[in-house]
Design a protein around this motif. Structure first.
Motif, PDB file in Angstrom:
ATOM      1  N   GLY B 278      49.544  59.812  12.508  1.00 48.34           N
ATOM      2  CA  GLY B 278      48.526  60.803  12.168  1.00 48.34           C
ATOM      3  C   GLY B 278      49.068  62.193  11.893  1.00 48.34           C
ATOM      4  O   GLY B 278      48.317  63.082  11.547  1.00 48.34           O
ATOM      5  N   VAL B 279      50.382  62.387  12.069  1.00 42.32           N
ATOM      6  CA  VAL B 279      50.920  63.732  11.874  1.00 42.32           C
ATOM      7  C   VAL B 279      51.977  63.760  10.767  1.00 42.32           C
ATOM      8  O   VAL B 279      51.868  64.508   9.811  1.00 42.32           O
ATOM      9  N   PHE B 280      53.004  62.916  10.917  1.00 44.98           N
ATOM     10  CA  PHE B 280      54.005  62.844   9.855  1.00 44.98           C
ATOM     11  C   PHE B 280      54.598  61.443   9.827  1.00 44.98           C
ATOM     12  O   PHE B 280      54.453  60.685  10.780  1.00 44.98           O
ATOM     13  N   ARG B 281      55.231  61.103   8.694  1.00 45.48           N
ATOM     14  CA  ARG B 281      55.819  59.772   8.606  1.00 45.48           C
ATOM     15  C   ARG B 281      57.092  59.812   7.770  1.00 45.48           C
ATOM     16  O   ARG B 281      57.261  60.693   6.927  1.00 45.48           O
ATOM     17  N   ASP B 282      57.926  58.843   8.048  1.00 42.22           N
ATOM     18  CA  ASP B 282      59.121  58.594   7.260  1.00 42.22           C
ATOM     19  C   ASP B 282      59.955  59.857   7.036  1.00 42.22           C
ATOM     20  O   ASP B 282      60.284  60.188   5.907  1.00 42.22           O
ATOM     21  N   SER B 301      51.552  71.460   8.526  1.00 37.63           N
ATOM     22  CA  SER B 301      52.203  70.455   7.692  1.00 37.63           C
ATOM     23  C   SER B 301      52.952  69.442   8.546  1.00 37.63           C
ATOM     24  O   SER B 301      53.387  68.418   8.067  1.00 37.63           O
ATOM     25  N   GLY B 302      53.110  69.727   9.829  1.00 36.85           N
ATOM     26  CA  GLY B 302      53.806  68.812  10.713  1.00 36.85           C
ATOM     27  C   GLY B 302      55.227  69.251  11.030  1.00 36.85           C
ATOM     28  O   GLY B 302      55.958  68.523  11.695  1.00 36.85           O
ATOM     29  N   ARG B 303      55.604  70.455  10.609  1.00 35.27           N
ATOM     30  CA  ARG B 303      56.995  70.906  10.819  1.00 35.27           C
ATOM     31  C   ARG B 303      57.354  70.955  12.293  1.00 35.27           C
ATOM     32  O   ARG B 303      58.364  70.391  12.726  1.00 35.27           O
ATOM     33  N   SER B 304      56.521  71.657  13.084  1.00 37.97           N
ATOM     34  CA  SER B 304      56.848  71.819  14.496  1.00 37.97           C
ATOM     35  C   SER B 304      56.837  70.482  15.211  1.00 37.97           C
ATOM     36  O   SER B 304      57.677  70.218  16.076  1.00 37.97           O
ATOM     37  N   GLU B 305      55.889  69.619  14.826  1.00 38.11           N
ATOM     38  CA  GLU B 305      55.800  68.307  15.463  1.00 38.11           C
ATOM     39  C   GLU B 305      57.065  67.494  15.191  1.00 38.11           C
ATOM     40  O   GLU B 305      57.490  66.708  16.036  1.00 38.11           O
ATOM     41  N   ILE B 306      57.653  67.679  14.010  1.00 36.03           N
ATOM     42  CA  ILE B 306      58.881  66.948  13.702  1.00 36.03           C
ATOM     43  C   ILE B 306      59.971  67.354  14.697  1.00 36.03           C
ATOM     44  O   ILE B 306      60.639  66.511  15.296  1.00 36.03           O
ATOM     45  N   LEU B 307      60.122  68.653  14.914  1.00 33.76           N
ATOM     46  CA  LEU B 307      61.144  69.121  15.858  1.00 33.76           C
ATOM     47  C   LEU B 307      60.876  68.556  17.250  1.00 33.76           C
ATOM     48  O   LEU B 307      61.783  68.076  17.927  1.00 33.76           O
ATOM     49  N   ARG B 315      56.342  61.319  21.669  1.00 30.75           N
ATOM     50  CA  ARG B 315      56.911  59.992  21.492  1.00 30.75           C
ATOM     51  C   ARG B 315      56.691  59.507  20.067  1.00 30.75           C
ATOM     52  O   ARG B 315      55.553  59.380  19.611  1.00 30.75           O
ATOM     53  N   ALA B 316      57.788  59.257  19.352  1.00 30.54           N
ATOM     54  CA  ALA B 316      57.697  58.816  17.963  1.00 30.54           C
ATOM     55  C   ALA B 316      57.015  57.459  17.888  1.00 30.54           C
ATOM     56  O   ALA B 316      57.209  56.596  18.751  1.00 30.54           O
ATOM     57  N   SER B 317      56.203  57.264  16.854  1.00 32.79           N
ATOM     58  CA  SER B 317      55.592  55.944  16.685  1.00 32.79           C
ATOM     59  C   SER B 317      56.506  55.022  15.879  1.00 32.79           C
ATOM     60  O   SER B 317      56.314  53.814  15.872  1.00 32.79           O
ATOM     61  N   ALA B 318      57.482  55.580  15.194  1.00 30.34           N
ATOM     62  CA  ALA B 318      58.478  54.764  14.503  1.00 30.34           C
ATOM     63  C   ALA B 318      59.708  55.621  14.256  1.00 30.34           C
ATOM     64  O   ALA B 318      59.628  56.842  14.285  1.00 30.34           O
ATOM     65  N   GLY B 319      60.833  54.947  13.991  1.00 32.63           N
ATOM     66  CA  GLY B 319      62.041  55.666  13.607  1.00 32.63           C
ATOM     67  C   GLY B 319      62.968  55.936  14.778  1.00 32.63           C
ATOM     68  O   GLY B 319      62.627  55.712  15.933  1.00 32.63           O
ATOM     69  N   THR B 320      64.176  56.413  14.435  1.00 29.44           N
ATOM     70  CA  THR B 320      65.188  56.636  15.462  1.00 29.44           C
ATOM     71  C   THR B 320      65.810  58.019  15.296  1.00 29.44           C
ATOM     72  O   THR B 320      65.798  58.595  14.215  1.00 29.44           O
TER      73      THR B 320
END
Lengths: 352, 508
Positions: B278-282, B301-307, B315-320
């Motif tokens: 719901g916030v950012f993907r890939d 845009s989701g910048r801070s959430e990415i950091l 907790r990421a829903s996908a990715g490493t």
């Protein structure tokens, strides 16, 4: 990294003069001596010491030798020991910005569980340690349950421990079937009753717990985490501190001190009763807050807590020696709480 | 003091020789301010110059020790916030002063509820609130919404609506654009222009000089609690002069030279296919040792959430996420910190610092356990290590025993950097590294970040100021609606390019 290495010449900037302003602020704050004396942790404790001394003067003036005697001192100390031990645990909880309303009930439950017929029979067989382990385990378990519900269940501490207050009291009544269980284990009574070097053994326990608590809060990583979690939970989390786990530890510690206090109650009164520790939580919170630990969290003081405990216990003692009504005593206690907290706020505002 | 020609119009509001002393600090030391009807009067000054204290005096939150306030030439006394509003002064504070549990309409009319004989006129309040929100260009916020569910920008809108709900003659706006994106700033400016056209005066506080250029009429500059420049016309005062007045010295406001690491430099941080539902993907990004990578994008845009997700605070829903090839445990800050990642969060005061604790304990907040022996703290070692980094970063004042609260914004940020230097981190995540940092200290922070990269750190930086990202970073990722829409060298794109990409991203 030196100034030169940072110093890309185009980015170099002359020192800001903000520093000078702050220095000035610091200097003028310290310039008034009276202010300086009462600000800072030592100053706050000094205020409590003065209050305690005043109480002693009143005690001596009104009750004379009956107040100012070694035996009365021991009475005060042993009276304050149970309250004191629980207050040490509570100091940690409140420093994290939490509250533990269940300590009185948990103490009652632990005192009942440790003095059931079955436990006493085992103690007769294997020694007093059985009762002690039982009381501490009950306290610890209740604390862990509190902590897990608060930290991992995201339940407000007030509600979680209120639930434990009610539930633990109920369980204690169920176990004791509302009867008072007399402790009749010789080894237990030999170990915990009476004096050591002229001082009641339960006072020694209080002293030990207080010293251990002081080291724990001021000198260990555990204490630093406690202050950090209370001062700014999010900052602590983002610095890599496991906040939830630490909260469980802190409530477990509070439960553990309630368990220790249960052993002391059994030693003092020889009675395991489900009414033990009723309303104790209120006295404990009052002592801790009067001592200078912030309810909002982030600042805790063991010395202050011990002084808070002594102030309330001495007050009770002075009232009893003067044959004054306990109702009047309640009013005085209420007034002391308000005045102490008002004074603290005043001093805290000045020192910032 | 620089003083332009006296005005022709009668001033609406005058503050003369205002002095405000706090225990141990003279926050205002003789400030003069003069506001004309229908003007946008900009208040400039570094952090700690006294801007906030001054507007609190105007709002009745502080009582001045000396000086007087004149309204229409008549002396008035503003004894409390109610008196301030009665005189027609409404204030929008920088800290959002809204009540989360109440609705938008209830917040707008908080303290001056519409009521007849004690019965609140809810329908009327809702109607008027809707009207004000429409004027602000935010019809999507409805009066019945609970404020706690709004974003920071939404709360700012509510705060603005509240100021408008008073029939104010002077509206004070303390950094209103800090949490707004460019479109919302456009709306804000439109409203400001409407207000001034109707004769309302606006006192506008902002760190962003370009905004002042766009909207301001006259400028008053404060420094160290004194007015150092009064009634300077915006159109005729060069930026260099303003900065000189604010800082008392000339500053070259530039970024350090970027020297991106060579191709062969090892990759330290490797983010692969990271997503937060719901916030950012890939989101995939690799940062080499010595490299600064910027994330540009609008608020939301989701910048801070990415950091924060890279850091494990979400907790990421996908990715490493990998550091030096080692995979981190998802959703574990401890795992990220152990691997050598450090985060300087967006809100230093609420997310980074223990304000009442000494600076050195703030610096060692992530490392005190490492200095300890058998659980017992070694405060002397902590203090030494903290002092060493504080000196390296030129922390001012240099002492590490004072409370973190007493440091300026820039120096608090240095303390955060020092924390991760003591930790010896390999990856630095910087969220809005210069928010609340004054102009002079900004260049210093930029130079420090570059120096840290030169020493081998991999840096990932987020900022809402696009020029900052472009100036500081070697490589830029443009984020729009939670997706990376562009990746490339910072020198090959400009602010317009970034905004174009962002717009395209929202259309797609």
């Amino acid at each position: 990294m030196s100034e030169q290495e940072v110093g890309d010449p185009r980015a170099a900037v002359a020192p800001s003069d903000e520093s000078a302003r702050v220095e000035k602020a610091g200097a003028s704050a310290g310039s008034s001596r009276g202010r300086h004396l009462f600000s800072g942790s030592a100053g706050r404790n000094l205020g409590l010491v003065v209050a305690l001394l005043l109480l002693c003067v009143v005690g001596f003036a009104t009750a004379g030798e009956r107040f100012a005697s070694v035996s009365n001192l021991m009475t005060i100390l042993s009276l304050g020991s149970v309250l004191g031990v629980v207050s040490i645990g509570m100091t940690f909880v409140i420093t994290t910005g939490g509250i533990d309303l269940s300590v009185g009930s948990v103490l009652g439950l632990a005192s009942v569980w440790a003095s059931t017929l079955a436990t006493q029979q085992m103690a007769d067989q294997y020694g007093w340690i059985v009762m002690v382990v039982c009381a501490l385990a009950v306290g610890l378990a209740a604390g862990v349950i509190n902590g897990v519900i608060i930290a991992y269940g995201n339940v407000v501490a007030f509600i979680a421990t209120l639930a434990m207050l009610v539930a633990a009291r109920g369980l204690a009544e169920l176990i004791a079937q509302r009867r008072t269980q007399i402790v009749d284990v010789a080894s237990f009574n030999d170990t915990f009753k009476g004096n050591l070097v002229g001082v009641p053994k339960i006072v020694w326990i209080f002293a030990l717990v207080a010293v251990a608590g002081w080291f724990l809060l001021n000198r260990t990583t555990f204490g630093r985490r406690t202050v950090a979690v209370g001062g700014n939970r999010e900052a602590a989390r983002l610095a890599g501190i496991n906040v939830k786990r630490h909260l469980v530890y802190v409530y477990a510690l509070s439960g553990l001190t309630a368990g220790i206090a249960a052993v002391m109650i059994l030693a003092r009164t020889s009675a395991g009763s489900s009414t033990n520790g009723t309303l104790l939580e209120l006295d404990v919170i009052a002592a801790v807050v009067v001592g200078g630990t912030l309810l909002a969290g982030g600042r805790g003081t063991i010395v202050g807590t011990v002084l808070g405990v002594l102030i309330f216990t001495t007050l009770t003692n002075v009232f009893i020696l003067n044959n004054l009504d306990s109702s009047v005593q309640q009013i005085a206690k209420g007034a002391i709480i308000v005045v102490a907290v008002l004074l603290q706020q005043r001093l805290a505002r000045r020192s910032t | 003091m620089v003083n332009a020609d006296p005005p022709v119009t009668v001033p609406l509001l005058q503050m003369q020789g205002i002095v405000k002393e706090f225990p141990g600090a003279r926050a205002l030391d003789g400030v003069d301010l003069e506001i004309l009807p229908g003007e946008v009067h900009c208040l400039l000054g570094q952090n700690g110059a006294g801007k906030s204290t001054l507007i609190k005096v105007l709002a009745g939150a502080h009582q001045p020790d000396e000086g007087q306030i004149l309204l229409d030439g008549e002396p008035i006394s503003i004894s409390d916030p109610v008196a301030s509003l009665r005189h027609g002064v409404a204030t929008m504070y920088q800290e959002l002063d809204v009540v989360d549990g109440l609705t938008v309409a209830e917040n707008v009319y908080l303290g001056h509820e519409l009521a007849t004989l004690g019965f609140s006129q809810r329908r009327e309040a809702v109607r008027r609130t809707r009207e004000i929100l429409r004027r602000l260009g935010h019809s999507e916020i409805t009066p019945g919404m609970e404020v706690g569910r709004l974003s920071a920008a939404g709360k700012q809108i509510v705060s603005m609506a509240r100021a408008l709900s008073h029939d104010a003659r002077v509206i004070v706006m303390d950094e209103p654009s800090a949490v707004l994106d460019s479109e919302e700033v456009g709306n804000l400016f439109r409203v400001v222009k409407e207000l001034t056209a109707a004769g309302v005066a606006v006192v506008y506080i902002s760190h962003r000089l370009e905004e002042i250029r766009e909207i301001g009429d006259r400028i008053t500059v404060l420094k160290d609690g004194r007015t150092v420049g009064q009634n300077l016309p915006v159109s005729e005062t060069p930026t260099a002069q303003l900065i000189t007045l604010m800082t008392g010295r000339s500053v070259e406001y530039v970024f350090p030279d970027s020297d991106a690491p060579a191709e062969g430099t090892p990759v330290v941080l490797e983010v692969d296919g990271l997503a937060l539902r719901g916030v950012f993907r890939d989101v995939s990004v690799q940062v080499r040792a010595g490299e600064i990578v910027g994330l540009a994008g609008l608020v939301g845009s989701g910048r801070s959430e990415i950091l924060e997700t890279v850091y494990g605070a979400r907790r990421a829903s996908a990715g490493t996420v990998r550091v030096d090839g080692k995979r981190l445990r998802a959703g574990s800050v401890a795992s990220a910190v152990d691997a050598g990642i450090g985060l300087a969060p967006e809100e230093r005061k609420s997310q980074g610092l223990l304000l009442d604790e000494p600076v050195y304990r703030n610096i060692t907040l992530s490392t005190f356990a490492r200095f300890a022996r058998g659980g017992f703290l070694d405060e002397r070692a902590e203090r030494t290590a903290a002092q060493e980094q504080a000196d390296a970063l030129d922390l001012r004042p240099a002492g590490v025993d004072r409370a973190a609260r007493t440091l300026s914004g820039g120096n608090q940020q240095k303390a955060m950097l020092a924390r991760w230097l003591v930790h010896g981190c390999r990856v630095l995540l910087l969220d809005e590294p210069t928010r609340g940092v004054d102009v002079g200290a900004r260049a210093e922070i930029y130079a420090l970040v570059r120096a840290l990269a030169d020493q081998g750190a991999a840096v990932l930086v987020v900022s809402s100021e696009i020029p900052e990202v472009l100036g500081l970073a070697d490589r830029v990722l443009v984020i729009s609606e939670g997706r990376v829409v562009h990746e490339g060298p910072a020198v090959s794109i400009d602010e317009h390019g970034v905004l174009d990409l962002v717009m395209e991203g929202s259309v797609a």
